[in-house]
Design an enzyme around this catalytic site. Structure first.
Site, PDB file in Angstrom:
ATOM      1  N   TYR A  41       0.854  -1.184   0.000  1.00  0.00           N
ATOM      2  CA  TYR A  41       0.000   0.000   0.000  1.00  0.00           C
ATOM      3  C   TYR A  41       0.892   1.237   0.000  1.00  0.00           C
ATOM      4  O   TYR A  41       1.855   1.303   0.760  1.00  0.00           O
ATOM      5  CB  TYR A  41      -0.888   0.001   1.250  1.00  0.00           C
TER       6      TYR A  41
ATOM      7  N   ASP B  97       9.403   2.860  -0.027  1.00  0.00           N
ATOM      8  CA  ASP B  97       8.350   3.510   0.763  1.00  0.00           C
ATOM      9  C   ASP B  97       8.551   3.072   2.211  1.00  0.00           C
ATOM     10  O   ASP B  97       8.184   1.979   2.606  1.00  0.00           O
ATOM     11  CB  ASP B  97       6.975   3.091   0.226  1.00  0.00           C
TER      12      ASP B  97
ATOM     13  N   LYS C 105       4.049   9.460   8.762  1.00  0.00           N
ATOM     14  CA  LYS C 105       3.648   9.872  10.105  1.00  0.00           C
ATOM     15  C   LYS C 105       4.723   9.838  11.192  1.00  0.00           C
ATOM     16  O   LYS C 105       4.716  10.674  12.092  1.00  0.00           O
ATOM     17  CB  LYS C 105       2.468   8.990  10.515  1.00  0.00           C
TER      18      LYS C 105
HETATM   19  C1  PLP Z   1       3.745   2.011   3.315  1.00  0.00           C
HETATM   20  C2  PLP Z   1       2.745   3.119   3.308  1.00  0.00           C
HETATM   21  N1  PLP Z   1       2.823   4.082   2.382  1.00  0.00           N
HETATM   22  C3  PLP Z   1       1.952   5.114   2.350  1.00  0.00           C
HETATM   23  C4  PLP Z   1       0.951   5.222   3.286  1.00  0.00           C
HETATM   24  C5  PLP Z   1      -0.001   6.386   3.254  1.00  0.00           C
HETATM   25  O1  PLP Z   1       0.228   7.219   4.328  1.00  0.00           O
HETATM   26  P1  PLP Z   1      -0.906   8.245   4.837  1.00  0.00           P
HETATM   27  O2  PLP Z   1      -1.975   7.428   5.445  1.00  0.00           O
HETATM   28  O3  PLP Z   1      -0.185   9.129   5.814  1.00  0.00           O
HETATM   29  O4  PLP Z   1      -1.369   9.008   3.641  1.00  0.00           O
HETATM   30  C6  PLP Z   1       0.825   4.249   4.258  1.00  0.00           C
HETATM   31  C7  PLP Z   1      -0.233   4.339   5.283  1.00  0.00           C
HETATM   32  O5  PLP Z   1      -0.253   3.642   6.244  1.00  0.00           O
HETATM   33  C8  PLP Z   1       1.733   3.163   4.283  1.00  0.00           C
HETATM   34  O6  PLP Z   1       1.642   2.199   5.200  1.00  0.00           O
END
Ligand code: PLP
Length: 433
Positions: free
Chosen positions: A142, A237, A265
């Protein structure tokens, strides 16, 4: 009626599903969400006065525990000077310096407001830098909810993406290719098919959104080699793994250097923050230096920077924190493995450091398809049992458990005792529950 129930009945009338992010609803596990009033250390407390041992930690950022005094003080002090200026501040420079120090692959960094934004901007920078359009992502990873990332990958390798959400035009995902996590041959196949057209491969260096799925030995290194050979940018990521698996995240742990990294975050210690950064020549493509446009009114917000700096400085200066996190992780996840063995339960435990999960499937989980074999109804039974015992797990099978520095060995013992009671009662007759 509890106060949570009352709030939920008001919420569903005005907020889609009653929540501001889908995973907060208890749709996947049954029951209704608890409304949280406050949190301290490893515990959260709902509006009905129930206290829970928290294994979500706001989905990762509360690595020091909730309401850490240093973070709290930094926020209060920053707020005294105003909440937002829409202009440059000293703390943004300090934050950039700190991130570049802690994560050596990052030579320049840009702050944004969420992980979604970080990924969306990183992909744009990769496309702008390479002059290519296509990207490869992995099934089950994700990367936030920007259009191009919402590809519902079919089983195996697909040559063109299918949108995984209504409202995403197929044109937005036609350049998103899906490969199988932990399977380099699926990547080779796509590279061959789209020679010279792939801008970037984006990967969670440890899968943490299909449950926890660590990379197989050589997988990340194999991606690095292929990217270097083909002029493709490698994007890690690290929204989940960054500053969690170690001060330099997964890339430090596995010793693999990406071209671009995205964070989320954890940099804000609970405030809304994200960031993307990488090699100087790539980041210099971003506006106003270069032609890749990206902007944000609240980016580098002074209060969020204060919170994040306080947390990251503690993480940087106290390596013992990672030792404790890893040791708690070992106690918890090894303990779970012992229970699985003892009860011959048809479950699998995956973990790495302070991240892990219990899959309700007996076979090993190395990719999305393996994870999909889990008995999600059984997870729901487990989730509700643990919640009744004062333990707050993720309300979905395909999420991680997050440990914090505020958890204690006694907390883990209590969790294992509760899991033991669940195993004793249910293994063998889950269908009857
Ligand atoms: C690996 C990863 N990338 C991107 C995101 C998206 O982050 P956000 O919810 O702060 O938009 C998440 C959310 O948990 C994530 O786990």
């Amino acid at each position: 009626m509890t106060k949570s129930q009352e709030l939920f009945s008001r919420a569903v009338r005005l907020i889609p599903g009653g929540v501001n992010s889908p995973v907060r609803a208890f749709g996947a596990v049954g029951g209704q969400p608890r409304f949280i009033q406050k949190a301290e250390g490893a515990r959260i407390c709902d509006v009905d006065g129930q206290s829970y041992l928290d294994y979500i930690g706001s989905w990762g950022p509360m690595i020091l525990g909730h309401n850490h005094p240093a973070v709290y003080e930094a926020v209060v002090k920053a707020a005294e000077n105003g909440l937002s200026f829409g202009a440059a501040t000293e703390r943004e420079v300090e934050m950039a310096e700190l991130i570049c120090q802690m994560v050596p692959s990052i030579e320049m960094v840009r702050m944004v407001n969420s992980g979604t934004e970080a990924v969306m901007s990183a992909v744009r920078a990769a496309r702008g830098f390479t002059g290519r359009d296509k990207i490869i992502k992995f099934e089950g990873c994700y990367h936030g909810h920007s259009d191009a990332m919402l590809v519902k990958a079919g089983s195996g390798v697909m040559t063109g993406g299918q949108p995984g959400s209504a409202g995403v035009p197929s044109a937005c995902v036609q350049d998103t290719l899906s490969a199988v996590y932990n399977d380099l041959s699926s990547v080779d196949h796509l590279i061959q098919q789209h020679q010279g057209k792939i801008a970037a491969i984006i990967v969670e260096p440890v899968g943490a959104n299909m449950g926890v799925v660590p990379p197989k030995e050589g997988f990340l290194q194999g991606l690095r080699q292929r990217c270097t050979k083909e002029g493709i940018l490698l994007i890690f990521d690290e929204v989940i793994t960054g500053f969690r698996l170690g001060p330099a995240g997964a890339q430090g742990l596995f010793d693999v250097t990406p071209d671009i990294t995205t964070f989320g975050k954890i940099i804000g210690a609970g405030m809304p923050v994200g960031a993307y950064g990488g090699r100087r020549e790539i980041m210099e493509c971003v506006s106003p230096c270069g032609k890749v446009y990206q902007a944000g009114t609240l980016s580098g917000n002074p209060v969020a920077m204060a919170a994040g700096l306080a947390q990251l400085r503690i993480l940087q200066s106290t390596p013992q924190i990672y030792e404790k996190l890893n040791s708690l992780g070992e106690q918890l996840f090894e303990g779970m493995r012992r229970l699985v063995k003892q009860y011959q339960a048809p479950y699998t435990v995956n973990s790495i450091g302070s991240l892990g999960c219990l899959f309700f499937t007996p076979s090993s989980v190395q990719n999305y398809e393996d994870a999909q074999r889990s008995d999600t109804a059984a997870y729901g039974v487990y989730f509700r049992f643990m919640l009744e015992n004062g333990i707050y797990l993720a309300p979905a099978q395909f999420e991680a458990m997050f440990l914090s520095h505020a958890h204690t060995r006694e907390d883990i013992d209590f969790t294992l005792e509760s899991a033991n009671r669940f195993f004793a009662r249910t293994v063998g007759n889950l269908g009857e529950k």
